[in-house]
Design an enzyme around this catalytic site. Structure first.
Site, PDB file in Angstrom:
ATOM      1  CD  GLU A 169      -2.809  -1.345   2.372  1.00 53.52           C
ATOM      2  OE1 GLU A 169      -2.796  -0.450   3.234  1.00 53.52           O
ATOM      3  OE2 GLU A 169      -3.550  -2.339   2.443  1.00 53.52           O
ATOM      4  CG  ASN A 211      -0.866  -6.967  -1.301  1.00 54.25           C
ATOM      5  OD1 ASN A 211      -1.517  -7.533  -2.181  1.00 54.25           O
ATOM      6  ND2 ASN A 211      -1.320  -6.810  -0.064  1.00 54.25           N
ATOM      7  CG  HIS A 247     -10.126  -5.511   0.643  1.00 51.89           C
ATOM      8  ND1 HIS A 247     -10.374  -6.629   1.406  1.00 51.89           N
ATOM      9  CD2 HIS A 247      -8.815  -5.231   0.817  1.00 51.89           C
ATOM     10  CE1 HIS A 247      -9.253  -7.001   2.019  1.00 51.89           C
ATOM     11  NE2 HIS A 247      -8.291  -6.173   1.677  1.00 51.89           N
ATOM     12  CD  GLU A 276      -4.852  -7.693   1.812  1.00 54.22           C
ATOM     13  OE1 GLU A 276      -5.721  -6.936   2.286  1.00 54.22           O
ATOM     14  OE2 GLU A 276      -3.633  -7.458   1.883  1.00 54.22           O
ATOM     15  CG  ASP A 278     -12.922  -8.630   1.861  1.00 55.57           C
ATOM     16  OD1 ASP A 278     -12.803  -7.735   1.005  1.00 55.57           O
ATOM     17  OD2 ASP A 278     -12.488  -8.495   3.029  1.00 55.57           O
TER      18      ASP A 278
HETATM   19  O1  9MR Z   1      -7.620  -7.893   8.521  1.00 54.75           O
HETATM   20  C1  9MR Z   1      -6.660  -7.072   9.171  1.00 54.75           C
HETATM   21  C2  9MR Z   1      -7.228  -6.561  10.472  1.00 54.75           C
HETATM   22  O2  9MR Z   1      -7.391  -7.619  11.381  1.00 54.75           O
HETATM   23  C3  9MR Z   1      -6.320  -5.502  11.045  1.00 54.75           C
HETATM   24  O3  9MR Z   1      -6.931  -4.925  12.171  1.00 54.75           O
HETATM   25  C4  9MR Z   1      -6.038  -4.450  10.013  1.00 54.75           C
HETATM   26  C5  9MR Z   1      -5.093  -3.414  10.569  1.00 54.75           C
HETATM   27  O4  9MR Z   1      -4.776  -2.461   9.665  1.00 54.75           O
HETATM   28  O5  9MR Z   1      -5.443  -5.051   8.879  1.00 54.75           O
HETATM   29  C6  9MR Z   1      -6.323  -5.931   8.268  1.00 54.75           C
HETATM   30  O6  9MR Z   1      -5.741  -6.443   7.090  1.00 54.75           O
HETATM   31  C7  9MR Z   1      -5.413  -5.485   6.094  1.00 54.75           C
HETATM   32  C8  9MR Z   1      -4.222  -6.006   5.359  1.00 54.75           C
HETATM   33  O7  9MR Z   1      -3.175  -6.252   6.247  1.00 54.75           O
HETATM   34  C9  9MR Z   1      -3.774  -5.028   4.281  1.00 54.75           C
HETATM   35  N1  9MR Z   1      -4.857  -4.678   3.398  1.00 54.75           N
HETATM   36  C10 9MR Z   1      -6.065  -4.245   4.040  1.00 54.75           C
HETATM   37  C11 9MR Z   1      -6.523  -5.280   5.063  1.00 54.75           C
HETATM   38  C12 9MR Z   1      -7.845  -4.885   5.639  1.00 54.75           C
HETATM   39  O8  9MR Z   1      -7.716  -3.669   6.340  1.00 54.75           O
END
Ligand code: 9MR
Length: 472
Positions: A169, A211, A247, A276, A278
């Protein structure tokens, strides 16, 4: 297929399954009501069905849920790739500087090994989920800490990771195409390539991915990532794959050019992975969106696999949107069935659901400027242009003597504007613009070269007007 599936569980049986399924699908296509005994087994899990076309099907996993029997049962039955949802992030693995903590991530890796699945490492360098000590660093201290982190974590897991999200990101949302401003970005625009180089050195066998999210269709952000990947490939910066988080919800649905976007990245010579996935929603609409994403991956030879971001809706980071394949009780949803059925069509000639023309921008041949007065340096420009925008790569070559600083001038066509530059300091954003070296790339050996780039809106410049340099 450019990727290595040697470690996919049950590879040879998967191939057989693919053959059987092709026959079965052919029979269905001509309307014969024939049931092939044995085909049902091939079609019953996401992982086995994805493996029939040499792909994986993965999920994000949380270590603390591994004691939940329903969760563990679905995980071990369905999935052939595992991504630790939070356990490999910087705050989890290096809570104090140079003190590493791998217990939770190790538990997930051990589970993956025990069920014959592989692991996507997530994520080595990210602006979020940094430990407090890193958030308080800047400049060289932060750069060194980041590189040490990448090296240590990738070394700990050397040989156990299919692919690392080395950088996550790093680009801004919206139309700027710029890097996201972050403490890491402020250590210098080359922080991303530095992270990739450190990861390659630490674990040469792992695929190294960039990513991101909101890069799933063609837009300013994905164009900027595209330009970076292209630049890395050109300069030999180690990058093997691009992750598309995917997402989706009603405000951000599956883009119509999803497959075309995967394809244009694949054409750069990288593997593409859906990392990722969903999709908020329910019922048929949600199921259809999962079908589209799955089919897009199947239609792109270099799409190595799909990872969903959790198992049951209740496991999701946005549980209220019920975005996953299993309900809170672990029952298969319509989206599960549509995904599985789509995977089971792999190897048959299922037409893509949406195939807008692939608009990979043409690469113009380099235009070399006449040798500048004094011959201190020269600059060659190559352009990637699309309707309304462009990315330019400029190669700066020193003449017969080494140089210590350089500057390249060019004129943007009327109506065009510079939006972002990398590996150079830009002055001006329209008309006549200048690009000066940054601290690390001013010195060029005699006859050697360096590169910088920039992105803009409008039509691209076609030539450099001059290159000037001070001799070292
Ligand atoms: O699913 C993850 C969640 O449990 C955490 O609290 C969050 C913290 O930023 O990160 C989520 O996963 C993220 C991933 O690492 C990167 N892309 C976005 C995902 C959803 O926020």
């Amino acid at each position: 297929m450019t990727h290595d599936f040697a470690r996919v569980r049950g590879r040879s049986t998967s191939r057989l399954r693919g053959v059987v399924l092709t026959v079965a699908a052919g029979a269905v296509a001509i309307g014969a009501a024939i049931t092939f005994s044995g085909t049902a087994d091939a079609a019953t899990t996401l992982g086995a069905s994805a493996a029939a076309s040499g792909r994986y099907f993965g999920t994000a996993v949380a270590a603390y849920k591994l004691s939940d029997a329903t969760y563990l049962g679905i995980l071990s039955r369905e999935f052939t790739m595992v991504t630790p949802e939070n356990e490999m992030k910087w705050d989890a693995t290096e809570p104090s500087q140079n003190t590493f903590s791998y217990a939770n991530a190790d538990r997930i890796v051990a589970q993956a090994v025990s069920q014959g699945a592989r692991v996507r490492g997530h994520a080595l360098a990210w602006h979020q989920q940094q430990p407090g000590w890193a958030q308080s660093l800047s400049g060289t201290a932060l750069r060194s800490a980041m590189l040490n982190h990448v090296t240590q974590v990738a070394t700990h897991y050397r040989g156990q990771i299919y692919a690392w999200d080395v950088v996550n990101e790093a680009f801004a949302d919206g139309g700027s195409g710029a890097r996201r401003d972050s403490n890491l970005q402020q250590t210098g625009n080359d922080w991303i390539e530095a992270a990739f180089r450190a990861a390659r050195a630490a674990d040469p066998a792992a695929k190294l991915c960039y990513n991101d999210y909101n890069t799933d269709g063609q837009n300013a952000k994905s164009n900027a990532v595209y330009a970076m990947v292209q630049d890395f490939k050109t300069r030999g910066v180690p990058i093997d794959c691009v992750g598309f988080q995917s997402h989706f919800n009603s405000a951000s649905p599956v883009p119509s050019d999803y497959q075309a976007n995967l394809q244009r990245f694949a054409a750069l010579g990288v593997e593409v992975q859906i990392t990722e996935l969903d999709i908020e929603g329910s019922g048929t609409a949600q199921a259809d969106s999962y079908t589209r994403v799955t089919q897009a991956c199947l239609n792109v030879a270099q799409c190595a696999g799909i990872t969903v971001w959790g198992i049951r809706d209740t496991d999701s980071w946005r549980a209220s949107g019920t975005p996953l394949l299993f309900d809170g009780s672990g029952n298969k949803k319509a989206a599960y069935t549509s995904t599985l059925n789509t995977l089971n069509g792999a190897g048959t000639s299922v037409p893509p659901t949406t195939t807008p023309p692939v608009t990979t921008p043409p690469t113009t041949p380099p235009v070399t400027t006449p040798p500048p007065s004094g011959g201190a340096c020269s600059a060659a420009l190559s352009a990637n242009a699309w309707t309304g925008g462009f990315v330019i790569t400029v190669k700066v070559t020193a003449g017969a003597s080494a140089v210590s600083t350089w500057s390249v001038a060019l004129t943007l066509p009327s109506g065009s504007a510079l939006t972002n530059a990398w590996n150079a300091q830009a002055t001006g954003s329209s008309g006549a613009v200048q690009f000066a070296n940054v601290s690390y790339n001013g010195r060029i050996a005699a006859g050697g070269s360096t590169e910088f780039g920039f992105q803009g809106t409008g039509t691209p410049p076609t030539a450099v007007s001059g290159c000037t340099a001070s001799l070292a």
